[in-house]
Scaffold this motif. Structure first.
Motif, mmCIF file in Angstrom:
data_model
loop_
_atom_site.group_PDB
_atom_site.id
_atom_site.type_symbol
_atom_site.label_atom_id
_atom_site.label_comp_id
_atom_site.label_asym_id
_atom_site.label_seq_id
_atom_site.Cartn_x
_atom_site.Cartn_y
_atom_site.Cartn_z
ATOM 1 N N VAL A 1 8.978 -19.415 48.572
ATOM 2 C CA VAL A 1 7.627 -19.691 48.265
ATOM 3 C C VAL A 1 7.747 -18.898 46.437
ATOM 4 C CG1 VAL A 1 7.209 -21.090 50.294
ATOM 5 C CG2 VAL A 1 7.012 -18.831 49.774
ATOM 6 N N SER A 2 7.962 -18.316 46.601
ATOM 7 C CA SER A 2 7.734 -16.993 45.522
ATOM 8 C C SER A 2 8.693 -16.051 45.633
ATOM 9 C CB SER A 2 6.278 -15.824 46.291
ATOM 10 O OG SER A 2 6.519 -15.631 47.080
ATOM 11 N N MET A 3 8.506 -15.456 44.497
ATOM 12 C CA MET A 3 8.978 -14.111 43.673
ATOM 13 C C MET A 3 7.948 -12.743 44.305
ATOM 14 S SD MET A 3 11.947 -15.607 43.139
ATOM 15 C CE MET A 3 12.755 -13.995 42.700
ATOM 16 N N LEU A 4 9.039 -11.717 45.192
ATOM 17 C CA LEU A 4 8.543 -10.683 44.450
ATOM 18 C C LEU A 4 9.375 -9.281 43.931
ATOM 19 C CD1 LEU A 4 6.671 -8.833 46.913
ATOM 20 C CD2 LEU A 4 8.419 -7.575 47.674
ATOM 21 N N LEU A 5 8.103 -8.784 42.529
ATOM 22 C CA LEU A 5 9.059 -8.280 41.513
ATOM 23 C C LEU A 5 9.142 -6.914 41.428
ATOM 24 C CD1 LEU A 5 7.476 -10.216 38.560
ATOM 25 C CD2 LEU A 5 9.744 -11.411 40.012
ATOM 26 N N SER A 6 8.166 -6.348 42.210
ATOM 27 C CA SER A 6 7.424 -4.875 42.710
ATOM 28 C C SER A 6 9.281 -3.953 42.899
ATOM 29 C CB SER A 6 6.538 -5.097 43.175
ATOM 30 O OG SER A 6 6.367 -5.345 44.055
ATOM 31 N N ARG A 7 8.967 -2.536 43.221
ATOM 32 C CA ARG A 7 9.966 -2.230 43.757
ATOM 33 C C ARG A 7 9.128 -1.259 44.967
ATOM 34 N NH1 ARG A 7 15.215 -2.696 42.437
ATOM 35 N NH2 ARG A 7 15.375 -3.161 40.602
ATOM 36 N N ARG A 8 7.804 -1.599 44.964
ATOM 37 C CA ARG A 8 7.555 -0.577 46.310
ATOM 38 C C ARG A 8 6.135 -1.600 46.470
ATOM 39 N NH1 ARG A 8 6.905 3.806 49.013
ATOM 40 N NH2 ARG A 8 4.827 4.413 49.187
ATOM 41 N N SER A 9 6.612 -2.678 47.616
ATOM 42 C CA SER A 9 5.785 -4.067 48.426
ATOM 43 C C SER A 9 4.954 -2.949 48.884
ATOM 44 C CB SER A 9 6.300 -4.947 48.244
ATOM 45 O OG SER A 9 7.212 -5.132 47.039
ATOM 46 N N TRP A 10 3.378 -3.829 49.860
ATOM 47 C CA TRP A 10 3.138 -3.975 51.179
ATOM 48 C C TRP A 10 3.509 -4.532 52.079
ATOM 49 C CZ3 TRP A 10 -0.101 -8.033 51.533
ATOM 50 C CH2 TRP A 10 -0.525 -9.151 50.614
ATOM 51 N N PHE A 11 3.276 -4.486 53.177
ATOM 52 C CA PHE A 11 4.296 -6.068 54.311
ATOM 53 C C PHE A 11 3.337 -5.886 55.933
ATOM 54 C CE2 PHE A 11 7.167 -4.279 51.459
ATOM 55 C CZ PHE A 11 7.797 -6.120 51.393
ATOM 56 N N VAL A 12 2.786 -7.132 56.044
ATOM 57 C CA VAL A 12 1.594 -6.981 57.108
ATOM 58 C C VAL A 12 2.132 -6.662 58.453
ATOM 59 C CG1 VAL A 12 -0.215 -7.882 55.764
ATOM 60 C CG2 VAL A 12 0.932 -8.935 57.043
ATOM 61 N N CYS A 13 3.721 -7.670 58.621
ATOM 62 C CA CYS A 13 4.536 -7.833 60.388
ATOM 63 C C CYS A 13 5.744 -8.253 59.444
ATOM 64 C CB CYS A 13 3.565 -8.730 60.903
ATOM 65 S SG CYS A 13 3.383 -11.329 59.850
ATOM 66 N N TRP A 14 6.562 -8.422 60.661
ATOM 67 C CA TRP A 14 8.070 -8.734 60.787
ATOM 68 C C TRP A 14 7.847 -9.846 61.695
ATOM 69 C CZ3 TRP A 14 10.449 -7.830 65.237
ATOM 70 C CH2 TRP A 14 10.055 -6.851 65.892
ATOM 71 N N LYS A 15 9.146 -10.492 61.581
ATOM 72 C CA LYS A 15 9.296 -11.273 62.327
ATOM 73 C C LYS A 15 11.410 -11.545 62.741
ATOM 74 C CE LYS A 15 9.464 -16.777 62.415
ATOM 75 N NZ LYS A 15 8.410 -17.974 62.428
ATOM 76 N N THR A 16 11.368 -11.899 63.415
ATOM 77 C CA THR A 16 13.697 -12.302 62.954
ATOM 78 C C THR A 16 14.635 -13.433 63.155
ATOM 79 O OG1 THR A 16 13.432 -12.706 65.781
ATOM 80 C CG2 THR A 16 14.000 -10.123 64.420
ATOM 81 N N GLY A 17 14.858 -13.983 62.032
ATOM 82 C CA GLY A 17 14.873 -15.269 62.522
ATOM 83 C C GLY A 17 16.913 -15.033 61.730
ATOM 84 N N ASP A 18 17.105 -16.159 61.515
ATOM 85 C CA ASP A 18 18.675 -15.956 60.618
ATOM 86 C C ASP A 18 18.749 -15.293 59.403
ATOM 87 O OD1 ASP A 18 19.124 -18.117 62.895
ATOM 88 O OD2 ASP A 18 18.892 -19.860 61.275
ATOM 89 N N PRO A 19 20.178 -14.024 60.124
ATOM 90 C CA PRO A 19 20.371 -13.539 58.900
ATOM 91 C C PRO A 19 20.852 -14.076 57.754
ATOM 92 C CG PRO A 19 21.679 -13.387 60.719
ATOM 93 C CD PRO A 19 21.177 -14.277 61.356
#
Length: 94
Positions: A27-45
């Protein structure tokens, strides 16, 4: 949707996916090398990765504009000591 906090981590730039599996649409590209993250979940590696994914908003929207760039970055692209990354809560919908 709202989030009560975020955690800033060093990361490798990469693709944000709509869902937590490697063939999910980008859906998008993360270009930065330092970013903010709001949560995590697991999935298929993804190949060479682990099964953790971190939710954030990308820098450049490439598909599904209705998602407004929000997607999951594979956990192996975060530069953290372990998973889940310290301080990052589990996604409420996980």
């Amino acid at each position: 949707m709202w989030f009560d906090h975020d955690v800033v981590c060093d990361n490798t730039p990469g693709e944000l996916r709509l869902q937590t599996y490697p063939t999910s649409p980008v859906v998008s590209m993360l270009l930065s090398r330092r970013s903010w993250f709001v949560c995590w979940k697991t999935g298929d590696p993804p190949p060479g990765g682990n099964n953790f994914y971190y939710y954030t908003q990308g820098d450049v929207i490439v598909d599904r504009p209705g998602a407004k760039g929000w997607g999951y970055l594979p956990g192996h692209l975060l530069h953290v000591d372990g998973h889940p990354a310290p301080g990052v809560p589990k996604c409420r919908w996980a």
